[in-house]
Design an enzyme around this catalytic site. Structure first.
Site, short mmCIF file in Angstrom:
data_model
loop_
_atom_site.label_atom_id
_atom_site.label_comp_id
_atom_site.label_asym_id
_atom_site.label_seq_id
_atom_site.Cartn_x
_atom_site.Cartn_y
_atom_site.Cartn_z
CG HIS A 15 26.49 70.07 21.55
ND1 HIS A 15 25.61 69.28 22.26
CD2 HIS A 15 27.55 70.26 22.39
CE1 HIS A 15 26.11 69.01 23.45
NE2 HIS A 15 27.30 69.59 23.55
CG HIS A 17 30.64 72.72 25.81
ND1 HIS A 17 29.76 72.64 26.87
CD2 HIS A 17 30.46 71.58 25.08
CE1 HIS A 17 29.10 71.48 26.79
NE2 HIS A 17 29.50 70.83 25.72
CE LYS A 101 23.00 68.59 26.72
NZ LYS A 101 24.39 68.88 26.42
CG HIS A 138 25.01 64.21 28.17
ND1 HIS A 138 26.21 64.82 27.88
CD2 HIS A 138 25.32 62.94 28.51
CE1 HIS A 138 27.20 63.95 28.04
NE2 HIS A 138 26.68 62.79 28.43
CG HIS A 176 27.24 64.78 22.59
ND1 HIS A 176 26.54 63.84 23.30
CD2 HIS A 176 27.36 65.84 23.42
CE1 HIS A 176 26.27 64.31 24.50
NE2 HIS A 176 26.75 65.54 24.59
CG ASP A 249 30.36 67.94 22.93
OD1 ASP A 249 30.18 68.91 23.70
OD2 ASP A 249 30.49 66.78 23.34
C1 NCD Z 1 31.57 68.75 27.78
C2 NCD Z 1 32.23 69.88 28.58
O1 NCD Z 1 33.44 69.81 28.81
O2 NCD Z 1 31.53 70.81 28.96
N1 NCD Z 1 32.46 67.63 27.73
C3 NCD Z 1 32.45 66.62 26.83
O3 NCD Z 1 33.22 65.68 27.00
N2 NCD Z 1 31.66 66.63 25.79
C4 NCD Z 1 30.24 68.42 28.36
C5 NCD Z 1 29.40 67.52 27.49
O4 NCD Z 1 28.87 67.95 26.46
O5 NCD Z 1 29.24 66.34 27.85
ZN ZN Z 2 28.66 69.16 25.01
#
Ligand code: NCD
Ligand code: ZN
Length: 347
Positions: A15, A17, A101, A138, A176, A249
């Site tokens: 997971h 970003h 997702k 999520h 998460h 995450d």
């Molecule tokens: C994530 C993001 O910034 O894209 N932020 C987070 O707090 N985890 C999005 C997400 O996974 O909820």
């Molecule tokens: Zn995330």
């Protein structure tokens, strides 16, 4: 004697970003230094909703890799109320998309295009169940009348349990996870249900949000919970149970977007991800369980081969920089200016 060195199969991040453009170029190296593959979140602006967009995004990720680095992005689609079931067939036939997702609309960063009413995507979920494409959840409700610390627990009761009853064969990952309730649900679920756990939810409880004042860099979605929940997550991660696997995450935001009147959710952990997990496992004397959590349970769930190469860690502390460059700005990473107990050898 506690070990001072640890060598494990190279892990994957289930997971992550990575963002896009210059931000992507700023962060990709940290992940590629540690992980062979990552499940890449689709919450770009605009979101990645089609296989064609996911393939273009995949090419941009590969093009931004620093020279000589190997890394395999595993792409995901962002589920919307207008996703056609045919997109699931295209995903199944592609060799680049590995999951879809689900964001409840309004739950987190770039979730405006997410789902408001789960029943509107039942036809898509049916296709996913049939074609065995995992749904990444999520798992939070967004109703303003639900306390923010209860959003995950209420999601499990109101949405996840009915979803599981309606689509028993659907492969699902509760992403998460942050509560004992989620641990218990996933532990009791069949093998087609899994969960990712972040390093920050293993190491921090909600006191970290208010240490001497408000700490926007520790704000993430789902929000940090009380200590009993952190302890339950650590117990689950180190238990050897294959339902649970590594997902950082890591979510980079420019410093000014977090230190703001309405600051963004997300912790940046990619710079020290594996090292932070090693710290958490070491705290409870379970370093021998790190490899299965980080390198085996994820590929087994996704039905992908385990990595062949290895990575070594040693108990050599290092100080995390105060910030990293992030496109034209900077990003304040987890543990900025403080020490991390483990290092990646040659990292
Ligand atoms: C994530 C993001 O910034 O894209 N932020 C987070 O707090 N985890 C999005 C997400 O996974 O909820
Ligand atoms: Zn995330």
């Amino acid at each position: 004697m506690t070990p001072t060195r640890l060598e494990i199969t190279r892990p994957d991040d289930w997971h992550l970003h990575l963002r896009d453009g210059e931000t992507l170029a700023s962060v990709i190296g940290h992940t590629a230094q540690r992980f062979a593959r990552a499940i890449v979140m689709p919450n770009l602006k605009p979101p990645v909703t089609t296989v064609a967009q996911a393939e273009e995004y995949r090419r941009r990720i590969l093009a931004s890799l620093p020279a000589g680095m190997r890394f395999q992005p595993l792409m995901t689609l962002y589920l919307t109320e207008s996703t056609p079931a045919e997109e699931i067939i295209r995903a199944r036939d592609s060799d680049s998309v590995f999951a879809v997702k689900y964001y409840p609309a309004g739950a987190t960063t770039n979730s405006q295009s997410g789902v408001r009413e789960l029943s509107r995507v039942y036809h898509v979920l049916e296709a996913m169940e049939k074609h065995e494409l995992p749904l990444l959840l999520h798992g939070e409700v967004t109703d303003p009348d639900i306390d923010i610390f209860d959003r995950e627990r209420v999601f499990i009761d109101r949405h996840l349990m009915p979803l599981q009853a309606r689509f028993p064969g659907l492969r699902m990952v509760l992403e998460h996870i942050t509560t004992r309730d989620a641990v218990e649900f996933v532990r009791g679920a069949p093998a087609n249900v899994g969960a990712t756990i972040t390093a920050h939810h293993l190491l921090l409880n909600r006191n970290a949000l208010f240490e001497g004042g408000i700490r926007p860099h520790n704000y993430c979605a789902p929000i940090l919970k009380r200590e009993t929940h952190r302890a339950a997550l650590l117990q689950a991660a180190t238990s050897g149970d294959p339902h649970f696997f590594l997902g950082t995450d890591s979510a980079p935001h420019p410093r000014e977007a977090k230190e703001a009147d309405c600051g963004c959710a997300g912790l940046y952990t990619a710079h020290a991800a594996l090292e932070l997990y090693a710290e958490a496992f070491d705290q409870v004397g379970s370093l021998d369980r790190l490899e299965a959590f980080a390198s085996f349970h994820g590929p087994d769930f996704y039905r992908l081969p385990r990595n062949q190469d290895r990575i070594a860690l040693e108990r050599t502390p290092w100080i995390v920089p105060d910030e990293y460059p992030l496109a034209g700005s900077t990003c304040k990473p987890m543990r900025a200016g403080e020490s991390v107990a483990w290092s990646v050898v040659g990292g």
